[in-house]
Design a protein around this motif. Structure first.
Motif, PDB file in Angstrom:
ATOM      1  N   ALA A 196       0.828  -1.207   0.000  1.00 54.91           N
ATOM      2  CA  ALA A 196       0.000   0.000   0.000  1.00 54.91           C
ATOM      3  C   ALA A 196       0.862   1.256   0.000  1.00 54.91           C
ATOM      4  CB  ALA A 196      -0.933  -0.005   1.206  1.00 54.91           C
ATOM      5  N   LYS A 197       1.926   1.267   0.789  1.00 52.65           N
ATOM      6  CA  LYS A 197       2.793   2.447   0.879  1.00 52.65           C
ATOM      7  C   LYS A 197       3.509   2.714  -0.446  1.00 52.65           C
ATOM      8  CE  LYS A 197       6.604   4.368   3.684  1.00 52.65           C
ATOM      9  NZ  LYS A 197       6.040   5.682   3.983  1.00 52.65           N
ATOM     10  N   ILE A 198       3.831   1.674  -1.185  1.00 52.41           N
ATOM     11  CA  ILE A 198       4.519   1.829  -2.465  1.00 52.41           C
ATOM     12  C   ILE A 198       3.551   2.206  -3.584  1.00 52.41           C
ATOM     13  CG2 ILE A 198       5.771   0.593  -4.285  1.00 52.41           C
ATOM     14  CD1 ILE A 198       7.090  -1.076  -2.040  1.00 52.41           C
ATOM     15  N   ILE A 199       2.456   1.455  -3.704  1.00 50.57           N
ATOM     16  CA  ILE A 199       1.541   1.591  -4.855  1.00 50.57           C
ATOM     17  C   ILE A 199       0.519   2.705  -4.646  1.00 50.57           C
ATOM     18  CG2 ILE A 199      -0.097   0.366  -6.326  1.00 50.57           C
ATOM     19  CD1 ILE A 199       2.825  -0.640  -6.507  1.00 50.57           C
ATOM     20  N   ARG A 200      -0.023   2.840  -3.440  1.00 51.79           N
ATOM     21  CA  ARG A 200      -0.948   3.911  -3.078  1.00 51.79           C
ATOM     22  C   ARG A 200      -2.224   3.921  -3.923  1.00 51.79           C
ATOM     23  NH1 ARG A 200       2.842   8.556  -0.489  1.00 51.79           N
ATOM     24  NH2 ARG A 200       4.232   7.053   0.476  1.00 51.79           N
ATOM     25  N   LYS A 201      -2.774   2.732  -4.132  1.00 50.67           N
ATOM     26  CA  LYS A 201      -4.018   2.595  -4.891  1.00 50.67           C
ATOM     27  C   LYS A 201      -4.944   1.620  -4.179  1.00 50.67           C
ATOM     28  CE  LYS A 201      -2.207   3.749  -9.422  1.00 50.67           C
ATOM     29  NZ  LYS A 201      -1.831   3.291 -10.759  1.00 50.67           N
ATOM     30  N   PRO A 202      -6.248   1.802  -4.372  1.00 53.07           N
ATOM     31  CA  PRO A 202      -7.197   0.866  -3.761  1.00 53.07           C
ATOM     32  C   PRO A 202      -6.901  -0.569  -4.162  1.00 53.07           C
ATOM     33  CG  PRO A 202      -8.359   2.764  -4.651  1.00 53.07           C
ATOM     34  CD  PRO A 202      -6.932   2.878  -5.109  1.00 53.07           C
ATOM     35  N   GLY A 203      -6.894  -1.446  -3.178  1.00 54.57           N
ATOM     36  CA  GLY A 203      -6.716  -2.865  -3.440  1.00 54.57           C
ATOM     37  C   GLY A 203      -5.306  -3.381  -3.257  1.00 54.57           C
ATOM     38  N   ALA A 204      -4.313  -2.493  -3.156  1.00 56.23           N
ATOM     39  CA  ALA A 204      -2.924  -2.958  -3.048  1.00 56.23           C
ATOM     40  C   ALA A 204      -2.708  -3.788  -1.788  1.00 56.23           C
ATOM     41  CB  ALA A 204      -1.968  -1.767  -3.080  1.00 56.23           C
ATOM     42  N   ALA A 205      -3.225  -3.328  -0.661  1.00 54.59           N
ATOM     43  CA  ALA A 205      -3.047  -4.058   0.601  1.00 54.59           C
ATOM     44  C   ALA A 205      -3.736  -5.418   0.540  1.00 54.59           C
ATOM     45  CB  ALA A 205      -3.596  -3.232   1.761  1.00 54.59           C
ATOM     46  N   LEU A 206      -4.960  -5.422   0.061  1.00 56.82           N
ATOM     47  CA  LEU A 206      -5.741  -6.661  -0.004  1.00 56.82           C
ATOM     48  C   LEU A 206      -5.132  -7.652  -0.984  1.00 56.82           C
ATOM     49  CD1 LEU A 206      -8.273  -8.231   0.806  1.00 56.82           C
ATOM     50  CD2 LEU A 206      -9.520  -7.002  -0.972  1.00 56.82           C
ATOM     51  N   LEU A 207      -4.792  -7.182  -2.170  1.00 56.42           N
ATOM     52  CA  LEU A 207      -4.248  -8.066  -3.202  1.00 56.42           C
ATOM     53  C   LEU A 207      -2.923  -8.692  -2.768  1.00 56.42           C
ATOM     54  CD1 LEU A 207      -4.422  -9.251  -6.047  1.00 56.42           C
ATOM     55  CD2 LEU A 207      -3.320  -7.168  -6.903  1.00 56.42           C
ATOM     56  N   SER A 208      -2.070  -7.905  -2.139  1.00 55.84           N
ATOM     57  CA  SER A 208      -0.763  -8.428  -1.730  1.00 55.84           C
ATOM     58  C   SER A 208      -0.903  -9.539  -0.692  1.00 55.84           C
ATOM     59  CB  SER A 208       0.129  -7.303  -1.197  1.00 55.84           C
ATOM     60  OG  SER A 208      -0.457  -6.694  -0.056  1.00 55.84           O
ATOM     61  N   GLU A 209      -1.841  -9.384   0.244  1.00 54.69           N
ATOM     62  CA  GLU A 209      -2.060 -10.431   1.254  1.00 54.69           C
ATOM     63  C   GLU A 209      -2.657 -11.691   0.627  1.00 54.69           C
ATOM     64  OE1 GLU A 209      -1.251 -10.899   4.354  1.00 54.69           O
ATOM     65  OE2 GLU A 209      -0.559  -8.927   4.963  1.00 54.69           O
ATOM     66  N   LEU A 210      -3.566 -11.509  -0.337  1.00 54.32           N
ATOM     67  CA  LEU A 210      -4.143 -12.669  -1.013  1.00 54.32           C
ATOM     68  C   LEU A 210      -3.079 -13.427  -1.799  1.00 54.32           C
ATOM     69  CD1 LEU A 210      -7.593 -11.326  -2.292  1.00 54.32           C
ATOM     70  CD2 LEU A 210      -7.209 -13.236  -0.714  1.00 54.32           C
ATOM     71  N   LEU A 211      -2.201 -12.687  -2.482  1.00 49.53           N
ATOM     72  CA  LEU A 211      -1.136 -13.335  -3.241  1.00 49.53           C
ATOM     73  C   LEU A 211      -0.164 -14.066  -2.320  1.00 49.53           C
ATOM     74  CD1 LEU A 211      -0.413 -10.598  -5.933  1.00 49.53           C
ATOM     75  CD2 LEU A 211      -1.419 -12.858  -6.312  1.00 49.53           C
ATOM     76  N   ALA A 212       0.164 -13.454  -1.191  1.00 45.14           N
ATOM     77  CA  ALA A 212       1.045 -14.119  -0.226  1.00 45.14           C
ATOM     78  C   ALA A 212       0.412 -15.411   0.286  1.00 45.14           C
ATOM     79  CB  ALA A 212       1.364 -13.177   0.935  1.00 45.14           C
TER      80      ALA A 212
END
Length: 197
Positions: A63-79
């Motif tokens: 989220a801190k890098i991309i700063r767009k809706p969904g970045a936090a959620l998507l990264s956790e799902l991918l992990a």
């Protein structure tokens, strides 16, 4: 201070960065299970709440890098997906866990309309992930049967862990990455150049 025009459209580079972060932290998350198991054998059941915050960290970094809706959620799902592919015994249930944790962090960033990524917000996002995960594990592991004092201790420890191992550590890692120059041209870099943290 220069105005920064934001777009919610994702670039290929941003998608690839979140995918790489998800893959890297999926491996690290799986390794962190061993840390938890060893610590639990020494310190007992509340150890999970002490170490839990590390499992939120990729949502903070992305989220801190991309700063767009969904970045936090998507990264956790991918992990979570990477952990499943690597043979995690938790299986497909990890997708639910990843969704819940990512949603908790995402909710905090959404409250700022994805415009504030200063340290206090990152700490709050770690706490948000902790609160969402605590509610989820409450139902999954029947926390209602536990003593009230133990529940309060577990909740406080998990929130502190989310703030420190998720929010603060995520901030420090992102700052270290930024200093290398690899984040040049991304939203974090554009904001810095415009005088926005």
């Amino acid at each position: 201070m220069t105005a920064v025009i934001r777009s919610n459209a994702w670039t290929l580079r941003e998608i690839l960065i979140v995918a790489v972060l998800g893959a890297v932290f999926g491996v690290l998350y799986l390794a962190w299970v061993q840390v938890w198991l060893i610590a639990q054998a020494v310190f007992g059941p509340v150890t999970m709440d002490v170490v839990m915050g590390f499992w939120f960290i990729v949502s903070i970094i992305a989220a801190k890098i991309i700063r767009k809706p969904g970045a936090a959620l998507l990264s956790e799902l991918l992990a979570a997906a990477v952990q499943i592919l690597l043979g995690s015994p938790a299986g497909l249930l990890l997708l639910v866990t990843g969704f819940v944790q990512g949603a908790g962090a995402e909710a905090v960033f959404a409250a700022t309309r994805w415009r504030n990524f200063r340290l206090p917000v990152l700490l709050a996002a770690g706490v948000g992930a902790a609160v969402f995960s605590f509610v989820y594990t409450w139902f999954r592991f029947d926390y209602g049967a536990l003593a009230p004092g133990l529940l309060v201790t577990m909740f406080v420890l998990r929130c502190l862990s989310g703030a420190l191992l998720g929010g603060l550590a995520g901030h420090l890692i992102t700052e270290a990455l930024y200093r290398t120059g690899v984040l040049s041209g991304l939203a974090i870099d554009r904001d810095r150049r415009a005088g926005i943290a």
